[in-house]
Design an enzyme around this catalytic site. Structure first.
Site, PDB file in Angstrom:
ATOM      1  N   HIS A 187       0.818  -1.212   0.000  1.00  0.00           N
ATOM      2  CA  HIS A 187       0.000   0.000   0.000  1.00  0.00           C
ATOM      3  C   HIS A 187       0.855   1.267   0.000  1.00  0.00           C
ATOM      4  O   HIS A 187       0.343   2.355  -0.253  1.00  0.00           O
ATOM      5  CB  HIS A 187      -0.909  -0.017   1.233  1.00  0.00           C
ATOM      6  CG  HIS A 187      -2.275   0.559   1.004  1.00  0.00           C
ATOM      7  ND1 HIS A 187      -2.888   0.628  -0.240  1.00  0.00           N
ATOM      8  CD2 HIS A 187      -3.181   1.091   1.875  1.00  0.00           C
ATOM      9  CE1 HIS A 187      -4.081   1.167  -0.117  1.00  0.00           C
ATOM     10  NE2 HIS A 187      -4.292   1.470   1.149  1.00  0.00           N
ATOM     11  N   ASN A 212      -6.489   7.146   3.934  1.00  0.00           N
ATOM     12  CA  ASN A 212      -7.887   7.505   3.688  1.00  0.00           C
ATOM     13  C   ASN A 212      -8.163   8.996   3.778  1.00  0.00           C
ATOM     14  O   ASN A 212      -9.244   9.443   3.402  1.00  0.00           O
ATOM     15  CB  ASN A 212      -8.797   6.765   4.678  1.00  0.00           C
ATOM     16  CG  ASN A 212      -8.813   5.273   4.421  1.00  0.00           C
ATOM     17  OD1 ASN A 212      -8.107   4.758   3.571  1.00  0.00           O
ATOM     18  ND2 ASN A 212      -9.628   4.564   5.175  1.00  0.00           N
ATOM     19  N   ASP A 247      -0.651   2.669  -5.413  1.00  0.00           N
ATOM     20  CA  ASP A 247      -0.732   1.234  -5.649  1.00  0.00           C
ATOM     21  C   ASP A 247      -2.072   0.867  -6.297  1.00  0.00           C
ATOM     22  O   ASP A 247      -3.084   1.522  -6.066  1.00  0.00           O
ATOM     23  CB  ASP A 247      -0.590   0.483  -4.323  1.00  0.00           C
ATOM     24  CG  ASP A 247      -1.673   0.896  -3.328  1.00  0.00           C
ATOM     25  OD1 ASP A 247      -1.662   2.063  -2.875  1.00  0.00           O
ATOM     26  OD2 ASP A 247      -2.546   0.071  -3.012  1.00  0.00           O
ATOM     27  N   ASN A 265      -9.061   4.330  -1.668  1.00  0.00           N
ATOM     28  CA  ASN A 265      -9.502   5.339  -0.701  1.00  0.00           C
ATOM     29  C   ASN A 265      -8.656   6.610  -0.721  1.00  0.00           C
ATOM     30  O   ASN A 265      -9.165   7.706  -0.460  1.00  0.00           O
ATOM     31  CB  ASN A 265      -9.523   4.751   0.704  1.00  0.00           C
ATOM     32  CG  ASN A 265     -10.663   3.770   0.900  1.00  0.00           C
ATOM     33  OD1 ASN A 265     -11.709   3.892   0.260  1.00  0.00           O
ATOM     34  ND2 ASN A 265     -10.473   2.795   1.760  1.00  0.00           N
TER      35      ASN A 265
END
Length: 206
Positions: free
Chosen positions: A39, A86, A111, A132
């Site tokens: 991530h 997020n 990613d 997100n």
């Protein structure tokens, strides 16, 4: 930069006078536990950018670690938002507002689980695709009209695997070398994008 344990010839970077023209945003999560996870491919790609351009991203500003890099004569502010994935858009909004950067000059690296490891996709604009961090940036900029470079990290190995656990896992040993090469290509693609040659970049690197 534990992910990168190799030498590379650096270009010398001269910081330019005048205004910041572009924001180059790598997405990820702050903290050692997330440092080399899938991530955090956006953060890792900015580490590669620093290696290539002999620069650093280490100043805390706009809720981000930041650093300036001159690419083909264009003054760019590189950002690693420290707000967690997020909420990445708050940091991008603050920087874009301060420097009066239009969405089209905000380049985001992140990613993508829909692409196999080491695949690269450049897009001029688009939806969040379920990511997100991108969703937050679209919300806070009130626009999806910003270029992005997607870094493939592969999908979860089996349906029962939790997606959160997968994206927060580390790369396999054989994937690391592939990802390094992809990130080098992404850095090269940035030089096309800041020159207004995004169609050429898509043709060459997609």
């Amino acid at each position: 930069m534990g992910f990168f344990k190799f030498g590379k010839k650096n270009k010398q970077t001269n910081h330019l006078p005048g205004k910041i023209e572009f924001l180059i945003v790598g997405l990820g999560n702050p903290g050692r536990e997330y440092e080399n996870t899938r991530h955090n491919a956006g953060f890792l790609c900015l580490d590669m950018l620093c290696i290539v351009y002999n620069s650093k991203i280490d100043r805390l500003k706009f809720k981000s670690l930041t650093g300036e890099i001159a690419i083909n004569g264009h003054r760019c502010l590189c950002m690693k938002p420290q707000t967690f994935m997020n909420d990445s858009g708050r940091a991008v909004r603050d920087a874009a507002g301060f420097y009066k950067i239009p969405p089209g000059n905000v380049i985001v690296l992140f990613d993508d689980t829909s692409l196999p490891p080491a695949a690269l996709r450049i897009r001029r604009k688009g939806s969040d695709g379920g990511h997100n961090g991108i969703k937050s940036i679209i919300y806070h900029l009130n626009s999806d009209n910003f270029p992005r470079i997607k870094l493939g990290i592969g999908n979860k190995p089996h349906p029962d695997c939790d997606m959160k656990d997968y994206v927060l896992s580390g790369f396999k040993k054989d994937e690391i070398e592939l990802m390094k090469k992809t990130m080098e290509r992404a850095v090269e693609a940035l030089s096309f994008i800041v020159d207004g040659r995004i169609d050429e970049a898509m043709g060459k690197f997609n």
